[in-house]
Every structure is written in C-alpha cells, then in structure tokens.
Design an enzyme around this catalytic site. Structure first.
Site, PDB file in Angstrom:
ATOM      1  CE  LYS A 179      95.784  34.053  -7.359  1.00 24.28           C
ATOM      2  NZ  LYS A 179      95.716  33.481  -6.020  1.00 24.28           N
TER       3      LYS A 179
ATOM      4  CE  LYS B 120      89.428  35.215   6.324  1.00 25.67           C
ATOM      5  NZ  LYS B 120      89.654  35.197   4.895  1.00 25.67           N
TER       6      LYS B 120
ATOM      7  CB  SER C  25      86.054  29.082   7.887  1.00 26.11           C
ATOM      8  OG  SER C  25      87.363  29.622   7.985  1.00 26.11           O
TER       9      SER C  25
ATOM     10  CD  GLU D 248      98.432  35.886   0.848  1.00 28.86           C
ATOM     11  OE1 GLU D 248      97.699  36.817   0.470  1.00 28.86           O
ATOM     12  OE2 GLU D 248      98.079  34.700   0.878  1.00 28.86           O
TER      13      GLU D 248
ATOM     14  CB  ALA E 280      94.453  25.333   6.519  1.00 27.75           C
TER      15      ALA E 280
HETATM   16  P1  GTP Z   1      91.622  36.800  -1.422  1.00 28.29           P
HETATM   17  O1  GTP Z   1      91.250  37.890  -2.349  1.00 28.29           O
HETATM   18  O2  GTP Z   1      90.872  35.507  -1.659  1.00 28.29           O
HETATM   19  O3  GTP Z   1      93.116  36.570  -1.373  1.00 28.29           O
HETATM   20  O4  GTP Z   1      91.156  37.261   0.008  1.00 28.29           O
HETATM   21  P2  GTP Z   1      91.981  38.127   1.050  1.00 28.29           P
HETATM   22  O5  GTP Z   1      92.942  39.005   0.372  1.00 28.29           O
HETATM   23  O6  GTP Z   1      91.001  38.694   2.030  1.00 28.29           O
HETATM   24  O7  GTP Z   1      92.860  37.022   1.711  1.00 28.29           O
HETATM   25  P3  GTP Z   1      92.740  36.281   3.071  1.00 28.29           P
HETATM   26  O8  GTP Z   1      93.510  37.066   4.064  1.00 28.29           O
HETATM   27  O9  GTP Z   1      91.333  35.905   3.400  1.00 28.29           O
HETATM   28  O10 GTP Z   1      93.556  34.967   2.746  1.00 28.29           O
HETATM   29  C1  GTP Z   1      93.426  34.295   1.542  1.00 28.29           C
HETATM   30  C2  GTP Z   1      94.163  32.971   1.639  1.00 28.29           C
HETATM   31  O11 GTP Z   1      94.151  32.464   2.988  1.00 28.29           O
HETATM   32  C3  GTP Z   1      93.494  31.905   0.815  1.00 28.29           C
HETATM   33  O12 GTP Z   1      94.057  31.851  -0.458  1.00 28.29           O
HETATM   34  C4  GTP Z   1      93.764  30.619   1.615  1.00 28.29           C
HETATM   35  O13 GTP Z   1      95.056  30.138   1.320  1.00 28.29           O
HETATM   36  C5  GTP Z   1      93.768  31.102   3.036  1.00 28.29           C
HETATM   37  N1  GTP Z   1      92.435  31.035   3.684  1.00 28.29           N
HETATM   38  C6  GTP Z   1      91.672  32.075   4.066  1.00 28.29           C
HETATM   39  N2  GTP Z   1      90.531  31.657   4.642  1.00 28.29           N
HETATM   40  C7  GTP Z   1      90.554  30.304   4.631  1.00 28.29           C
HETATM   41  C8  GTP Z   1      89.649  29.280   5.092  1.00 28.29           C
HETATM   42  O14 GTP Z   1      88.572  29.524   5.625  1.00 28.29           O
HETATM   43  N3  GTP Z   1      90.056  27.978   4.895  1.00 28.29           N
HETATM   44  C9  GTP Z   1      91.245  27.661   4.322  1.00 28.29           C
HETATM   45  N4  GTP Z   1      91.540  26.359   4.182  1.00 28.29           N
HETATM   46  N5  GTP Z   1      92.106  28.596   3.876  1.00 28.29           N
HETATM   47  C10 GTP Z   1      91.774  29.901   4.018  1.00 28.29           C
HETATM   48 MG    MG Z   2      94.775  37.354  -0.501  1.00 25.64          MG
END
Ligand code: GTP
Ligand code: MG
Length: 197
Positions: free
Chosen positions: A49, A115, A117, A142, A154
């Site tokens: 990151k 999700k 989306s 991750e 994605a």
């Molecule tokens: P964060 O705090 O944003 O990391 O949320 P979280 O811990 O709930 O993570 P989550 O499991 O939602 O996954 C986060 C990562 O998954 C993002 O940085 C993206 O790489 C990917 N991601 C999650 N949702 C989407 C989506 O709707 N579209 C796309 N393109 N990528 C997604």
């Molecule tokens: Mg995350």
C-alpha cells in the site's frame, strides 16, 4: 526522524511478508505443474500500500497517523491471485491455509456471497512470521483470490467507477451488476468444459 526510520523498517517487513506468501503460492503452483501438468494460478499481482493510500485509510478509519495504528490496517501487504477456474481458487486457498506457519485472521467469501456491486473474490487475511535479526514479527497479508473473469470485471468496474467524478448512476450500477452475473455464468460454463475434457 526516528519515526521515519521505523516506517522504512516496517515497510521492509511488509515487503518481506509479501515475498514469503507469494513464494509459497509459486511453490504450490510449480508442484501442480510437475505432478498434474497443470497450473491453477494464472498470474499474481503483489502490492505494498502506498504511503498516500495508507494515510487516507488511517484518516477514513479515524486512526492516528502513528506506527501503532498500522497494525489495525490489514491490507498494507496485498497479493492478488488470479486463477483459471473457481475450483482452483478454493484449492489453492485451502492448500495455503494448511501450512503450519500461516494463521487465518479473516475469511470473506464474496464468491459464495457476492457484494452488492456484483464483486466476486475470496478474501483471506493471513498472518505470517517474518524472522528478523532480533525478533519475529507476525505480519498480516491480504490475499484476494479470483478467476480471470472476476478479475476482468473488477478492474473494469474499478476504472469506470473512478473515472466519473460524481460516481456512476444507479442504472450503470445495475448494468455492471448484470455484467458480473454474466461473467459468473461464463465461469461456470468454462469450468464445466474443463471438467468434461
Ligand atoms: P476496506 O476497509 O476498504 O479494506 O474494506 P474491507 O476491509 O471491508 O474490505 P473488503 O473485504 O470490502 O475488500 C476491500 C478490497 O476488495 C478493495 O480494496 C478492492 O480491492 C476489493 N473490492 C471490494 N469491493 C469491490 C467492488 O465492489 N469493486 C471492486 N472493483 N473491487 C472491490
Ligand atoms: Mg480491507
């Protein structure tokens, strides 16, 4: 100055953790090649990151910009594993989790439960030890496992969403979701053809 030095050291440790996990995945993929003449992993992408997105995330989560806060962010070290088929995703993920030095911290199966989306992937947050000269650090990594079709969706969805300043319209959102369903159908069909071979 000390904080800066610590930050550089910490980045180095996360980089080491990425290399350890990606090497494990490469070794599994190589073994499949030798034993079954088949590669479950199409390719991998590793990323650390960036400082900017790390600070943005700390701010978004209401955390102080201090080194201790880093431990609450589990996606500083990130690996994307793009597999050929859905079965490969689960096979590679479970083989990795079987290894003694890997500990599972979180598992989110967005393939089984996509999700809102339409996004699909299997997310694992694992912890791996990094052995330093004076201590052992347990570092979170991750890993996003997905098929080529899920990855295509994605990346394009990400690009489309961030291209439009005001975000996308509800209609576009629905269309993207429909595309994700269509891609999932293609994944299922291609996997069936592969199994029937
Ligand atoms: P964060 O705090 O944003 O990391 O949320 P979280 O811990 O709930 O993570 P989550 O499991 O939602 O996954 C986060 C990562 O998954 C993002 O940085 C993206 O790489 C990917 N991601 C999650 N949702 C989407 C989506 O709707 N579209 C796309 N393109 N990528 C997604
Ligand atoms: Mg995350």
């Amino acid at each position: 100055m000390d904080e800066f030095q610590d930050y550089v050291l910490l980045r180095n440790i996360y980089h080491a953790a990425i290399r350890e996990v990606s090497t494990k995945l490469e070794i599994l993929d190589d073994e499949f090649q030798v034993r079954y003449d088949y590669n479950p992993i199409h390719h991998m992408e590793c990323r650390l990151k960036s400082p900017q997105s790390l600070f943005e995330k700390l701010e978004r989560k209401g955390l102080d910009i201090r080194l201790e806060s880093f431990y609450k962010i589990t996606d500083i070290a990130g690996i994307r594993v793009i597999c050929n088929y859905i079965d490969d995703v689960y096979a590679v993920a479970s083989l990795l989790l079987q290894q003694d030095d890997i500990k599972l911290l979180r598992r989110s199966d967005y393939i089984k439960d996509p999700k809102e989306s339409g996004y699909r992937s299997l997310h694992l947050v694992v912890q791996i030890p990094v052995f330093l000269s004076d201590r052992t650090e347990l570092v979170p990594v991750e890993i996003q496992f997905r098929t080529i079709a899920m990855d295509t969706w994605a990346s394009l969805e990400h690009e489309l969403k961030y291209k439009r300043v005001g975000g996308i319209t509800p209609q576009m959102e629905q269309e993207l979701k429909d595309c994700a369903e269509a891609m999932a159908e293609v994944d299922r069909k291609m996997e069936q053809i592969h199994k029937d071979l």
